[in-house]
Design an enzyme around this catalytic site. Structure first.
Site, mmCIF file in Angstrom:
data_model
loop_
_atom_site.group_PDB
_atom_site.id
_atom_site.type_symbol
_atom_site.label_atom_id
_atom_site.label_comp_id
_atom_site.label_asym_id
_atom_site.label_seq_id
_atom_site.Cartn_x
_atom_site.Cartn_y
_atom_site.Cartn_z
ATOM 1 N N ASP A 40 36.030 45.447 38.360
ATOM 2 C CA ASP A 40 36.130 44.091 38.898
ATOM 3 C C ASP A 40 34.868 43.760 39.708
ATOM 4 O OD1 ASP A 40 36.693 45.741 41.050
ATOM 5 O OD2 ASP A 40 38.262 44.430 41.868
ATOM 6 N N SER A 41 33.980 44.757 39.885
ATOM 7 C CA SER A 41 32.643 44.493 40.436
ATOM 8 C C SER A 41 31.882 43.513 39.547
ATOM 9 C CB SER A 41 31.853 45.800 40.574
ATOM 10 O OG SER A 41 31.841 46.507 39.344
ATOM 11 N N ASP A 79 39.597 47.812 35.125
ATOM 12 C CA ASP A 79 39.903 47.731 36.558
ATOM 13 C C ASP A 79 40.823 46.539 36.781
ATOM 14 O OD1 ASP A 79 39.517 48.698 39.127
ATOM 15 O OD2 ASP A 79 37.533 47.781 39.388
ATOM 16 N N LYS A 109 42.567 51.170 36.076
ATOM 17 C CA LYS A 109 42.353 51.641 37.439
ATOM 18 C C LYS A 109 42.956 50.627 38.384
ATOM 19 C CE LYS A 109 38.210 51.602 39.619
ATOM 20 N NZ LYS A 109 38.578 50.771 40.783
ATOM 21 N N GLU A 111 43.286 49.712 42.684
ATOM 22 C CA GLU A 111 42.958 50.044 44.068
ATOM 23 C C GLU A 111 44.254 50.429 44.761
ATOM 24 O OE1 GLU A 111 40.463 47.221 46.090
ATOM 25 O OE2 GLU A 111 38.944 47.305 44.513
ATOM 26 N N GLU A 178 35.753 56.132 47.271
ATOM 27 C CA GLU A 178 34.604 55.256 47.544
ATOM 28 C C GLU A 178 34.259 55.227 49.026
ATOM 29 O OE1 GLU A 178 34.675 51.426 45.622
ATOM 30 O OE2 GLU A 178 33.025 50.638 46.827
HETATM 31 N N1 LIG Z 1 26.505 45.824 42.747
HETATM 32 C C1 LIG Z 1 27.609 46.284 43.333
HETATM 33 N N2 LIG Z 1 27.693 47.585 43.654
HETATM 34 C C2 LIG Z 1 28.819 48.104 44.242
HETATM 35 O O1 LIG Z 1 28.872 49.325 44.480
HETATM 36 C C3 LIG Z 1 29.883 47.212 44.546
HETATM 37 C C4 LIG Z 1 29.752 45.853 44.187
HETATM 38 N N3 LIG Z 1 28.608 45.412 43.599
HETATM 39 N N4 LIG Z 1 30.760 44.959 44.395
HETATM 40 C C5 LIG Z 1 32.065 45.464 44.765
HETATM 41 C C6 LIG Z 1 31.942 46.579 45.718
HETATM 42 C C7 LIG Z 1 31.401 46.218 47.084
HETATM 43 N N5 LIG Z 1 30.769 47.440 47.496
HETATM 44 C C8 LIG Z 1 30.024 47.573 48.689
HETATM 45 C C9 LIG Z 1 29.456 46.456 49.289
HETATM 46 C C10 LIG Z 1 28.703 46.572 50.434
HETATM 47 C C11 LIG Z 1 28.524 47.826 51.018
HETATM 48 C C12 LIG Z 1 27.708 47.896 52.281
HETATM 49 O O2 LIG Z 1 26.735 47.174 52.428
HETATM 50 N N6 LIG Z 1 28.035 48.740 53.248
HETATM 51 C C13 LIG Z 1 27.241 48.862 54.469
HETATM 52 C C14 LIG Z 1 27.579 47.779 55.460
HETATM 53 C C15 LIG Z 1 29.037 47.669 55.780
HETATM 54 C C16 LIG Z 1 29.376 46.511 56.728
HETATM 55 O O3 LIG Z 1 29.102 46.629 57.934
HETATM 56 O O4 LIG Z 1 29.933 45.489 56.281
HETATM 57 C C17 LIG Z 1 27.444 50.230 55.062
HETATM 58 O O5 LIG Z 1 26.522 50.672 55.764
HETATM 59 O O6 LIG Z 1 28.465 50.844 54.842
HETATM 60 C C18 LIG Z 1 29.094 48.946 50.441
HETATM 61 C C19 LIG Z 1 29.833 48.817 49.269
HETATM 62 C C20 LIG Z 1 30.828 48.428 46.447
HETATM 63 N N7 LIG Z 1 31.044 47.632 45.241
HETATM 64 C C1 LIG Z 2 32.694 50.862 41.923
HETATM 65 C C2 LIG Z 2 33.859 51.083 41.024
HETATM 66 C C3 LIG Z 2 34.624 52.300 41.396
HETATM 67 C C4 LIG Z 2 34.725 49.861 40.913
HETATM 68 O O1 LIG Z 2 35.854 49.804 41.315
HETATM 69 C C5 LIG Z 2 34.138 48.677 40.272
HETATM 70 O O2 LIG Z 2 33.022 48.753 39.719
HETATM 71 O O3 LIG Z 2 34.795 47.622 40.306
HETATM 72 MG MG LIG Z 3 36.644 47.835 41.312
#
Ligand SMILES: Nc1nc(=O)c2c([nH]1)NC[C@@H]1CN(c3ccc(C(=O)N[C@@H](CCC(=O)O)C(=O)O)cc3)CN21
Ligand SMILES: CC(C)C(=O)C(=O)O
Ligand SMILES: [Mg+2]
Length: 268
Positions: A40-41, A79, A109, A111, A178
């Protein structure tokens, strides 16, 4: 053919990447990646939304069908998007079943949380293989207050270990972890018989997953735990700019891209 049973029985690390369309799925499949996740990303990575919440069941079903058509060997996992499961058990099982029956997914999958144990068991009972997902669950971003690390204190870590166990008992064939500490992911992996697949969860999982845009360098942004293994965005920018220049200069199309018919009469 990768099967859910095969994943459990292998020795080397499981590889998983997302794909949202047929050409990308074909590349991922031909590279020997074990699992293609129609994540769903796609909300962020393919559809231009700023979270995964707006992604619909039909969007995931359509993309899953495209990916399944282009995949020969990898396991195709769809997903389940926000609200397509978890509200009502019967509706959740039917939606999961439709992803197998109509979109040709091999598994779904979801969540996971305390509310998904029973529905995971029900899906498994009717023959739908379920991959669980714990730690950072992006569909819960509004409750979590951001995409922050999960399982960072003893109580939170304990809850993830407990939920991993209850979902394994409910029949899940694998578990995505994750954005959790590597030592927590290692402990969960140690405790479970089913494989763990990590994203931002350190090296001690049974496998790894990344969003394809992040892995190949397609996006403008990627999360801190991702690694870019290529520069696809740079390649596309160069190609698009070269096309623009060739058309405006008259260099394209050249003679070899055109053909002339002699018998069109005097008008032409
Ligand atoms: N391109 C992409 N990659 C991904 O892995 C992903 C997506 N999109 N979209 C759905 C989710 C969102 N995800 C994310 C999005 C942001 C952070 C992030 O920036 N984390 C930082 C800041 C957290 C905060 O304070 O909000 C961190 O340091 O943990 C991590 C995972 C993982 N997933
Ligand atoms: C990052 C993976 C595990 C996911 O749930 C997604 O791509 O939506
Ligand atoms: Mg997902």
């Amino acid at each position: 053919m990768t099967t859910t049973r095969g994943l459990r029985e292998r020795d080397d690390s499981i590889t998983m990447l997302t794909a949202y369309d047929a050409p990308t799925a074909a590349i991922v499949d031909e590279a020997g990646i074990d699992v293609v996740l129609v994540g769903d990303s796609m909300g962020n990575a393919a559809l231009g939304y700023d979270s995964t919440l707006p992604v619909t069941f039909d969007e995931v079903a359509s993309r899953t069908a495209a990916v399944a058509r282009a995949t020969e060997d990898a396991l195709v996992v769809a997903d389940m998007p926000f609200l397509s499961f978890g509200v009502d058990e019967a509706e959740s099982v039917r939606n999961a079943g439709r992803l197998l029956k109509e979109a040709n997914a091999d598994a779904v999958k979801i969540e996971s949380g305390p509310h998904t144990v029973d529905v995971t068991r029900r899906m498994t009972e009717v023959g739908i293989p379920v991959m669980a997902h714990l730690g950072l669950t992006p569909q819960h971003v509004n409750r979590l207050g951001g995409y922050t690390r999960q399982g960072t204190d003893e109580d939170a870590a304990e809850e993830i270990i407990d939920l991993a166990g209850t979902h394994a008992d409910a029949g899940t064939f694998a578990l995505v972890l994750e954005h959790v500490p590597a030592n927590l992911a290692g402990a969960v992996t140690e405790a479970l018989d089913i494989p763990t697949i990590g994203i931002g969860a350190g090296p001690d999982c049974d496998g790894q997953v990344l969003v394809i845009n992040d892995a190949v360098g397609l996006g403008e942004w990627s999360p801190p735990f991702a690694k870019q293994f290529g520069d696809v965005r740079g390649e596309m920018v160069d190609a698009v700019e070269a096309y623009e220049a060739a058309v405006t200069s008259g260099e394209f199309p050249a003679e070899e891209h055109s053909h002339v018919e002699e018998d069109l009469g005097d008008l032409y």
